[in-house]
Enzyme design. Sequence first.
Site, PDB file in Angstrom:
ATOM      1  N   ASN C 589       0.867  -1.181   0.000  1.00  0.00           N
ATOM      2  CA  ASN C 589       0.000   0.000   0.000  1.00  0.00           C
ATOM      3  C   ASN C 589       0.903   1.230   0.000  1.00  0.00           C
ATOM      4  OD1 ASN C 589      -1.508   2.304   0.895  1.00  0.00           O
ATOM      5  ND2 ASN C 589      -3.121   0.934   1.612  1.00  0.00           N
ATOM      6  N   GLY C 660       9.195  -6.188   4.112  1.00  0.00           N
ATOM      7  CA  GLY C 660       8.894  -5.671   5.448  1.00  0.00           C
ATOM      8  C   GLY C 660       9.388  -4.242   5.588  1.00  0.00           C
ATOM      9  N   GLU C 663      10.531  -1.485  10.217  1.00  0.00           N
ATOM     10  CA  GLU C 663      11.733  -1.142  10.978  1.00  0.00           C
ATOM     11  C   GLU C 663      12.851  -0.528  10.148  1.00  0.00           C
ATOM     12  OE1 GLU C 663      11.725  -4.371  14.434  1.00  0.00           O
ATOM     13  OE2 GLU C 663      10.613  -4.888  12.634  1.00  0.00           O
TER      14      GLU C 663
END
Lengths: 339, 174, 702
Positions: C589, C660, C663
């Site tokens: 997104n 991912g 982080e």
Amino acid sequence: MREFRYERAADPAAAVALLAAAPDGAFLGGGTNLVDLMKLGVATPDVLVDVRELTSREVADLPDGGLRIGAGVPNADLAADRRVRERFPVLAQALLAGASGQLRNRATTGGNLLQRTRCGYFTDVTKPCNKRSPGSGCGALEGVHRNHAILGQTIAGSDDPATCVTTHPSDMAVAMVALDAVVRVLGPDGEREIPIAELHRLPGSDPSRDTTLRHGELVTAIDVPALGMPSRYRKVRDRASFAFALVSVAAALDVRDGVVRDVRLALGGVAHKPWRASAAEYVLRGMPATEASFAAAVESELEAATPLRDNAFKVPMARNVVVRTLLDLAGRDTERELA
Amino acid sequence: MDSQITLRVDGAAHPLAVDTRTTLLDALRERLRITSPKKGCDHGQCGACTVLLDGRRVNSCLVLAVTVGDAEVTTSDGLAVDDVPHALHRSFVEHDAFQCGYCTPGQVCSAAGILAEARAGWPSAVTPDVAADTVELTDDEIRERMSGNLCRCAAYANIVPAVADVARAEGVRR
Amino acid sequence: MTTMDRLVGAGVDRIDGPAKVRGTAPYAYEQDPGEPIAHLAVVQSTVNRGRISRLDPSRAEALPGVLAVLTPANAPRLGKGLASDLPVLQSLDVHYQGQVVAAVVAETSEIAKAAVGAIAVGYDAEPPDVALSPDREDLYAPEKLMAGFATDSIIGDVDGALAAAVVSIDATYETPTQHHNPIEMHTSMARWDGDSLTLWDADQGPHNIVNDLVTGFGLDAGQVRVISPYVGGAFGSKAFTHPNQMLAAMAARVVGRTVVYELTRQQMFSLVGHRTPTIQRLRLGADPEGRLTAISHEVVEHTARIAEFAEQTATPTRVLYAAPHRRTTHRLARLDVPPPTIMRAPGETPGMFALESAMDELAVVLGLDPVELRIRNEPERDPERDLPWSTRNLVECLRTGAERFGWAGRDLRPGVRTEGRWLVGTGVASATYPTRRRKAQCRISVDGAGRYVVEIDGSDIGTGAWTALTQIAADALGTDMASVELRIGDSRLPFAGGAGGSTGLASWGTAIVFTARDLRKQLDEQHGGQPPAGGLSVDGELPGESPHAKTHSMHAYGAHFVEVRVDRDSGEVRVPRATSVYDAGTIVNAKTARSQLLGGFSMGVSMALHEGSVTDERYGHYVNHDLAEYHVATNADIGEIDISWLDVDDQLANPIGLKGIGEIGITGAAAAVANAYWHATRLRIRDLPITPDKYFRELGES
């Protein structure tokens, strides 16, 4: 939080009478500091007398061009007042440098003057603090004190009941001190006027007392006499907004033909009270409005500094910021190389 | 010590008994279960509890409920009229001006507050000339004025354009 | 990308957005338990080490409205096997300051909090041992680090190579204790129905919490339900069980009704973990062209006496740059501190500050552009595991970032640019974070009308998972988002690990993709491609890590470019602009991902300039334990931030190709700021945060 009785009074005199009869009571203004301290167990009043809507919320003109500011005027309203912004920019800027928009909307002028210190040992009831718990010692003297005082502390050993090295947190009060404001007070014995320089005190032998107010005395208004010279407030803090001062400067400067005719200088974040830099003012009057004069003046003030283990940085920081602020006021902008 | 009060919240009146110690925030969240304002610090240090009190933004965690009187409390939820989202609601969603969403109702109320403050010409700590007649909500002005609302997800760089769009529509930004 | 290019990648507005902006999305405290709620408040130890010698609850018990006072003497006994500080009120021993020594349950929060003050506690205490130092004689090597990493790694002759290096750096960097401080304080609300427990909770994954409740209260997994659909930030502090969940459940059992425990902000500094302080010695050796010959990264950090947590601080140094001789070590001191825990990019966040600062210092010694220095040390394979990369585009991140930021032509000299009273400088640092995925299960049901329900115990702590998972599901099911109802944040849903380690979408999303494939296959093979009138439900599972994880080294990368301004009078620091470019694989997104990357980077700026929990070593506590004194960045501290990513994916990592993003943004960010600060001022700050006082310290004026 300790249980308390909540009282409203018909007028200021009745509020004073109510509090005079309640030795453990307190006046409640905006509550932005008092309610915070009550939640922490630092303040434990058994009666709150609500004076927020009782004291004047008006800013009135004084004949000399000064202003009478009702103690109930919210900080936000005072900062927005056109007369304050035009005549006393130092005061508007000091107010706007303090806290957040939300807090300024609620905090009152009277309450702002009477803010208590932010020392981490004062606000933690499990740790020693002579101000909160007289005789318990001072946690900060040999503890965490990066943002504590460099002037006028009482340094007599961590366990000594007189030791206190903390600062006064208000920005507004620093400007008020530079402006020679007069605090109007109503007490059980009637009205009195306190020059603001005599309101806040150094810790001396009794750090528990922040001010010279007596129990039951209510700040009703603050008179700010006409200034007649450019002024400004400069605050240095750890982040860009919403933080207490490391060092702040309230200054007003009157320069004629390159000579300092008058100057007002007060420092925040450096002492138990807003610090009027009288020595610097004395040195500066009649001197050429140059960086060298400004530096010499502030250095004469800071000669008295007694920094702690971890806050000596405040001395050069205060020196630099005072010089820069005075230069700005003098309309000068001397480029200075990084040392 | 209990006290009987009536809180006017988002257009509805709520009679209730509160402890004198009860803050406006706890009266809303704990007693009335009106949970749009959030508790993030309970000491006026984060802004998550921000509501409008008679149209002015305040930290409801530091306002004792017994002191509120007849003042009208508006939460972010109450800014929606007839269930139609406020322009700030739409702009915050469009600009993704939040992540976890917990500080967001306070951010929205604060944004509503700064729009009103700017319309009234109030200066801020970054206003170059505090005596100026009008103020424009530039990015730097928005940043400073919204700094009483911490966002640990750090959506700040999205909050600024979210508020700026509405400020432009309201004529306090070019 | 293969088939999923319709919704995945689009910048869809958050589906939970409209409720969140109005404040109607129910966080833990705001859930309706269906009965009146009692409130819990706790008494915390004021000593770090010792034993309770006196605890008198009688005054508190006598207060009107107090329902119960729990103490070690009367609290229900919890089952054996609870780790760390979870055996709450089970012993008189005190292991850290702030440990819960009693709890009050009362009709209102005001009564509960006031009653806390009526409980007198005495201790037989020893002086606190909380000072971390590399000179401590009791430093030890843990058996392994967090996430299973080896404690040390040694390749070649590091000391010999350092001694022989033409150019070298030897510097020590320090990062302070940091606290997560999500704006929603940890909150647990417990209700018992017979022997079944329902817990509305602020956590990063309900399944992470269930096991400890099962152990503590002697239940079957089916008797515990943890519900957490909306969570107000976490950053690691809400990943695992803390005393709050145990206390709420214990108290609810004692008083026989729903109990809520919402921590105070001050308690967030002792009861829910922190990031360990670190002391890191970096030694780099290089040839005159800037090719590293040796890297040594030695870490000293702390853990608690009651729980070992070994942050994997030097692990990024094992993958980032090529060098034939290399060493990373971790040593711990067991101190009288609360248990540390994971905090956003554990390991990489403090470790990259040291490594990327040292690389900048090396570039200075070499007189080399720090971007070029990094490019010259790009390894072809994982330098320690000796494996190929799944995908690695660090160099392209650096080059793209340099272009977007306007890095070309940068004057290498420090302290020579001014703008008014500001000293201006720019800095760069790399970013990296491992790409992983974990086991997850999923159930997808379709009704006769073609409406899908996707169930998985994923978690949205602000990441955008509500929206991104719905996008993934819609694409995988070949439908639109409106036809997909996602259910997450409930331990009754199919198993999934919590949000953490940037594994959420990789794990949950892949489980959804696998399950959707099975469902579509069944529809195609058994129902002619149409949902049957009675509907169909399929359970699927992602077994765990990628089958390529053993043969490939998988990481996300990034590069940060930062402008820093330092007020030469006051030492105040500003970050007016920054550019970050990421290789994070497929972006699911574009809108919420940008926010994640923005938020991570901004938290890195906050770390660089503001954050640090300050310990008083005499009293053993964190002095600045609130949000007025533990500074995090305000809106005014964050300038213009340009976020972008490379158009790449990583099909070896997972079928969606993502790496991912939770982080990666914070890693390296603090170093970029510190490097720019040096470029602005010629002052090198090696101990965070870079507060104005350090300007005067480095100038020798204080």
